[in-house]
Design an enzyme around this catalytic site. Structure first.
Site, PDB file in Angstrom:
ATOM      1  N   ASP A 445     -12.054 -64.311 -29.565  1.00 18.08           N
ATOM      2  CA  ASP A 445     -10.764 -63.963 -30.171  1.00 18.08           C
ATOM      3  C   ASP A 445     -10.861 -62.603 -30.874  1.00 18.08           C
ATOM      4  O   ASP A 445     -11.960 -62.112 -31.173  1.00 18.08           O
ATOM      5  CB  ASP A 445     -10.399 -65.061 -31.189  1.00 18.08           C
ATOM      6  CG  ASP A 445      -8.901 -65.240 -31.342  1.00 18.08           C
ATOM      7  OD1 ASP A 445      -8.155 -64.313 -30.995  1.00 18.08           O
ATOM      8  OD2 ASP A 445      -8.492 -66.307 -31.836  1.00 18.08           O
ATOM      9  N   ASP A 513      -0.228 -67.952 -28.170  1.00 14.76           N
ATOM     10  CA  ASP A 513      -0.299 -69.051 -29.135  1.00 14.76           C
ATOM     11  C   ASP A 513       0.950 -69.913 -29.066  1.00 14.76           C
ATOM     12  O   ASP A 513       0.990 -71.001 -29.649  1.00 14.76           O
ATOM     13  CB  ASP A 513      -0.465 -68.506 -30.554  1.00 14.76           C
ATOM     14  CG  ASP A 513      -1.915 -68.137 -30.850  1.00 14.76           C
ATOM     15  OD1 ASP A 513      -2.803 -68.557 -30.084  1.00 14.76           O
ATOM     16  OD2 ASP A 513      -2.161 -67.423 -31.847  1.00 14.76           O
TER      17      ASP A 513
HETATM   18  C1  GLA Z   1      -5.847 -67.094 -32.853  1.00  7.72           C
HETATM   19  C2  GLA Z   1      -5.868 -67.783 -31.499  1.00  7.72           C
HETATM   20  C3  GLA Z   1      -5.615 -69.256 -31.702  1.00  7.72           C
HETATM   21  C4  GLA Z   1      -6.679 -69.828 -32.611  1.00  7.72           C
HETATM   22  C5  GLA Z   1      -6.683 -69.081 -33.933  1.00  7.72           C
HETATM   23  C6  GLA Z   1      -7.861 -69.509 -34.781  1.00  7.72           C
HETATM   24  O1  GLA Z   1      -4.562 -67.105 -33.400  1.00  7.72           O
HETATM   25  O2  GLA Z   1      -4.930 -67.223 -30.634  1.00  7.72           O
HETATM   26  O3  GLA Z   1      -5.610 -69.927 -30.464  1.00  7.72           O
HETATM   27  O4  GLA Z   1      -7.930 -69.734 -31.978  1.00  7.72           O
HETATM   28  O5  GLA Z   1      -6.773 -67.676 -33.732  1.00  7.72           O
HETATM   29  O6  GLA Z   1      -7.897 -68.867 -35.994  1.00  7.72           O
END
Ligand code: GLA
Length: 693
Positions: A445, A513
Site C-alpha cells: 500500500d 476502497d
Molecule cells: C488503504 C487501503 C485499504 C486498507 C487501508 C489500511 O486505504 O486501500 O484497503 O488496506 O489502507 O490502512
C-alpha cells in the site's frame, strides 16, 4: 518475427505489427518526423511537409519534440547545457535493429549529448513500445523535461478524447469529450500514478463506438508523477507527448550518465474501444504481468470487517470461516505491527504487535497454511508515522524541505527511497518478514502523496521524483527474485497506483476502497479500458456498504465482484448460515467461470441503458455477467446481444441446459432472467456444444 525495416533511399523506418504500421523518416535537418500510425501499409505516403510562415514552423510533427529553433508547442525534451545554453539541433548518428527493437540515435550538433529513440514491436500484439534514452558525455546537463515519446494522429474531421478521472473511492471514471483547440494537460504531481488521473489516453475522430471505429490509445508505464500534454492546433493537427515527472522539476544528468525513460506504449485499432481494450488486456498479459498463466486465488481480507482490530484469535476465527467458503488466500490487513492500533502510530515499525500477536505471525501463518490457504500480509513500505521508533531514529529519512513544515496526510510522511540507505533498509525488513513467516502475498500500500519533496544536503534533490519510484521497482524486483513464489498486490488507498509500470512487478491491483457494487460497475468499466480482469481485485463486502450505506443482495455483490479477481471482505462472523452457504456456492461458481474471466477476451456488452454487462469468451466458453441496478416499471431489459460469441457455434447454458445458436445470440440476443426488484443480476455460463460426426 517482428517486422522492422529501414528504407535508405528515403531515410525512413517502417514498423509493422500484426495489423498496423508505423512509419517515421529523417528530414533534411535530421529531425525524426512522424509519417504514419494506423492501418497496415507497404509504403507510407511521404508528403512534403507543410510550408512554414514567419509565424509557424515548417515541417510535420516530430517523434520527440525537443525544444530548439522555431518550435512553439509543448516540448518533450528540454535541457540546459553546462554553458547555460538551451535547445537542441540534431545530427543523425545511425540506427540499430535488433529483433523487434529499433534504436534511432541522434547527437546534438555541438554538445556531446546523444538521444536515442527506442521502438519495440512484437509479433503477437499491435502495441508499440516507445521510450527515450539520453546519454551525456559532456559537462552536467539540467534536464527539465524528458518524455518517453510523442504521438501523432492522422488528420481527421474531428477529435475526441477518452480518459480516466476520479478520486479516492471513485477511481477510473471514464470521460469522453471533444479535444479542445488548446493544450490539455493530464498529470499527477503526487509522486504516485494517482486516483485523480490515469496515464491512459484514447483518441478517436468522434465516430468510434464499442465495436467499431478507429481508436489510437497510449499508456505510460510509470508509477510516480507524470505528465501528458495533448495539443490540438486550430489547423486540426493533434499530437501528444508524455513521460515521467511533472512541470517544474529539474534534475542533473552527470558526465557519463544515461537517463532512460519508462515505456510509453501506443496502440491503433479500427475495431472500436472494445477491440482497443482487448488488445491492451492481451498485451498486459503477454508482455507486462509476471505470471499471466496463473489464475488469481479467491482471497479474503478483513479490512472492512475489523479495521485496525486485528489479533491472532480474531484472524484465526475468520480464517477458519474463510477456508470453509472456499477462499484460497487469506490476507491480514493493517494493524498487525508496532503500535499500529489506529492510523496515528506505528507505521515503520514492522515487527508484530506483541499484545496482538504474542508469538509473532508464524502461528497464524501456519494455521492459514494448514487450512489449505495461502498467507498474505498488508505492508506500506514507503511510509512512516512520526509516532514510530523508525521516525524517532531517522527523522532525516523522510521527504522534507529545510525551513518548511512536514505536511502529514493520514498522520504519515513519505520515506525517501531514493536514498540508498533507506531503500536498503526497506528491502532488508521485507525480505526478513517474507522469509520468517512464509508469506505468499503482500498487499503493498501507499496511502499518501508527496509533499515538501526535498532532500536537504543533496545536490540534485529533484532526482528523487524518479529515483523513489525506481527504488520501489527495484525492491519489488529483488523481493520477487529472492522469493519466486511471492505475489504482490499494488495498492495506493485503492486504485491510486494502477499502471503498466507497477504491473510489471505485481500480480493484481486493489481497484478501489469503494466496494459498493453499484459504484463498482462504473469503476470497473473505466478500469477495464486498459487493464484485464485478471488484475482487478474485487471484493464482496457487507451490506449496507460502509462507504455508501447502500443495501444490496449478496448475489448482486458477488456477480459484480466476479467480473475480476474475486475476494471476500465482509465480516464473516456476522453472516448468517444461509449467507455463508450462498457465498460458498457462488465462490464455487466463480472458480468454474474464473478461467474465462481471468484469461478470456472481455466484451463490454452494450445493453439498452437499464443494464450493463460483460461477456468473456475463452476456448469453448462464453460467460455473461449482467447487472441491472434499478429499472422503471415496464422497462425490463431487452435481450442482450452477445458480440464476441461465435455465430457458427451452438452453446448450452450450463444452468438450464437450453441450447442457443451463436448467430441468434449475436443478432437477437440472450433473454436474461433478472429477478424482480433493484440490484438484480444474472450470470450465464455458456459452453459450446460439440458437433458430432
Ligand atoms: C488503504 C487501503 C485499504 C486498507 C487501508 C489500511 O486505504 O486501500 O484497503 O488496506 O489502507 O490502512
Amino acid at each position: 518475427m517482428p517486422d522492422l525495416r529501414y528504407v535508405p533511399e528515403q531515410r525512413l523506418w517502417l514498423l509493422h505489427t500484426p495489423s498496423t504500421s508505423y512509419a517515421v523518416a529523417l528530414d533534411d535537418d535530421d529531425n525524426v518526423r512522424h509519417l504514419h500510425w494506423g492501418a497496415r501499409l507497404t509504403t507510407p505516403a511521404i508528403r512534403e511537409p507543410a510550408a512554414g510562415s514567419s509565424f509557424d514552423t515548417a515541417g510535420g510533427p516530430r517523434e520527440l519534440d525537443a525544444e530548439g529553433g522555431a518550435r512553439f508547442g509543448p516540448a518533450g525534451l528540454q535541457v540546459r547545457f553546462a554553458d547555460g545554453s538551451r535547445g537542441v539541433e540534431w545530427r543523425y548518428a545511425g540506427h540499430d535493429i535488433d529483433a523487434g527493437h529499433l534504436r534511432i540515435h541522434l547527437d546534438d550538433r555541438h554538445h556531446p549529448m546523444r538521444v536515442t529513440l527506442h521502438y519495440r514491436v512484437h509479433d503477437d500484439t499491435d502495441v508499440i513500445e516507445r521510450w527515450t534514452t539520453v546519454t551525456n558525455s559532456g559537462g552536467p546537463i539540467a534536464v527539465q523535461r524528458c518524455d518517453s515519446a510523442s504521438w501523432t494522429l492522422p488528420q481527421r474531421p474531428g477529435y475526441r478524447m477518452s480518459h480516466l478521472v476520479g478520486g479516492w473511492n471513485s477511481e477510473f471514471r471514464l470521460r469522453r469529450t471533444d479535444v479542445p483547440v488548446a493544450e490539455t494537460v493530464f498529470t499527477s504531481r503526487r509522486g504516485m500514478t494517482s486516483h485523480q488521473a490515469n496515464p491512459w489516453l484514447a483518441l478517436d475522430d468522434g465516430a468510434a463506438a464499442e465495436e467499431h471505429g478507429e481508436v489510437w490509445s497510449t499508456a505510460l508505464a510509470w508509477s510516480g508523477s507524470w505528465r501528458i500534454t495533448l495539443h490540438r492546433d486550430p489547423a486540426g493537427h493533434v499530437t501528444w507527448t508524455g513521460g515521467p515527472g511533472h512541470e517544474g522539476l529539474t534534475w542533473t544528468l552527470g558526465t557519463g550518465e544515461t537517463l532512460e525513460t519508462p515505456v510509453y506504449a501506443g496502440l491503433y485499432t479500427d475495431g472500436g474501444f472494445g477491440a482497443a481494450s482487448r488488445a491492451w488486456h492481451a498485451y498486459t498479459r503477454r508482455h507486462v504481468v509476471p505470471h499471466p498463466a496463473e489464475v488469481r486465488p479467491v482471497l479474503y481480507n478483513s479490512w472492512e470487517a475489523t479495521g485496525f482490530d486485528v489479533d491472532e484469535a480474531g484472524q484465526t476465527a475468520l480464517a477458519a470461516k474463510a477456508a470453509r467458503l472456499g477462499v484460497e488466500l487469506f490476507v491480514v490487513d493493517d494493524g498487525w505491527f508496532g503500535e499500529r492500533v489506529s492510523d496515528h502510530a506505528g507505521l515503520g515499525d514492522w515487527t508484530p504487535n506483541p499484545d496482538r500477536f504474542p508469538h509473532g505471525l508464524r502461528p497464524l501463518a501456519d494455521e492459514v497454511h494448514r487450512l489449505g490457504m495461502l498467507f498474505g500480509l498488508w505492508v506500506e513500505p514507503e511510509m512512516v508515522n512520526p509516532d514510530s521508533d523508525l521516525y524517532r531514529a531517522h527523522p532525516d529519512w523522510v521527504l522534507h524541505t529545510a525551513h518548511r513544515g512536514r505536511t502529514e496526510m493520514r498522520n504519515q510522511l513519505v520515506l525517501n527511497l531514493a536514498r540508498p540507505d533507506t531503500a536498503a533498509w526497506t528491502h532488508a525488513w521485507l525480505d526478513r518478514l517474507v522469509t520468517d513467516n512464509d508469506i505468499d502475498f503482500l498487499k503493498w500500500d501507499a496511502n499518501r502523496a508527496f509533499t515538501e519533496a526535498g532532500w536537504p544536503g543533496h545536490a540534485d534533490p529533484d532526482r528523487l521524483w524518479l529515483d523513489h519510484t525506481r527504488a520501489v521497482y527495484q525492491i519489488m524486483d529483488r523481493l520477487r527474485a529472492g522469493h519466486p513464489g511471492l505475489r504482490i498486490e499494488a495498492c495506493s488507498g485503492g486504485g491510486g497506483r494502477a499502471d503498466l509500470g507497477i504491473l510489471a512487478r505485481t500480480d493484481q491491483v486493489w481497484t478501489s476502497d469503494n466496494t459498493d457494487p453499484v459504484d463498482r460497475i462504473g469503476i470497473q468499466h473505466g478500469f477495464s479500458q486498459l487493464f484485464p480482469a485478471q488484475v482487478m481485485g474485487a471484493w464482496v463486502t457487507d451490506s449496507p456498504n460502509v462507504a455508501t450505506a447502500r443495501r444490496t443482495p449478496l448475489r448482486f455483490r458477488f456477480h459484480v465482484a466476479m467480473a475480476g479477481a474475486l475476494g471476500i471482505g465482509g465480516d464473516l462472523t456476522t453472516w448468517s448460515e444461509d449467507e455463508l452457504k450462498e457465498a460458498a456456492e457462488l465462490i464455487e461458481v466463480y472458480k468454474r467461470i474464473r478461467p474465462a474471466v481471468q484469461h478470456g477476451a472481455a466484451h463490454r456488452l452494450t445493453g439498452d441503458g437499464t443494464l450493463s454487462a460483460v461477456g468473456y469468451s475463452y476456448e469453448d466458453q462464453f460467460v455473461v455477467l449482467a447487472w441491472c441496478p434499478s429499472r422503471p416499471f415496464g422497462h425490463d431489459p431487452a435481450p442482450l446481444r452477445l458480440t464476441g460469441i461465435d455465430p457458427a457455434a451452438e452453446y448450452r447454458d450450463t444452468d438450464t441446459g437450453v441450447v442457443h445458436s451463436g448467430a441468434v445470440l449475436r443478432q437477437s440476443g440472450l433473454d436474461l432472467d433478472f429477478p424482480q426488484g433493484d440490484h438484480a443480476s444474472v450470470l450465464v455460463h455458456l459452453v459450446r456444444v460439440d458437433r458430432k460426426g
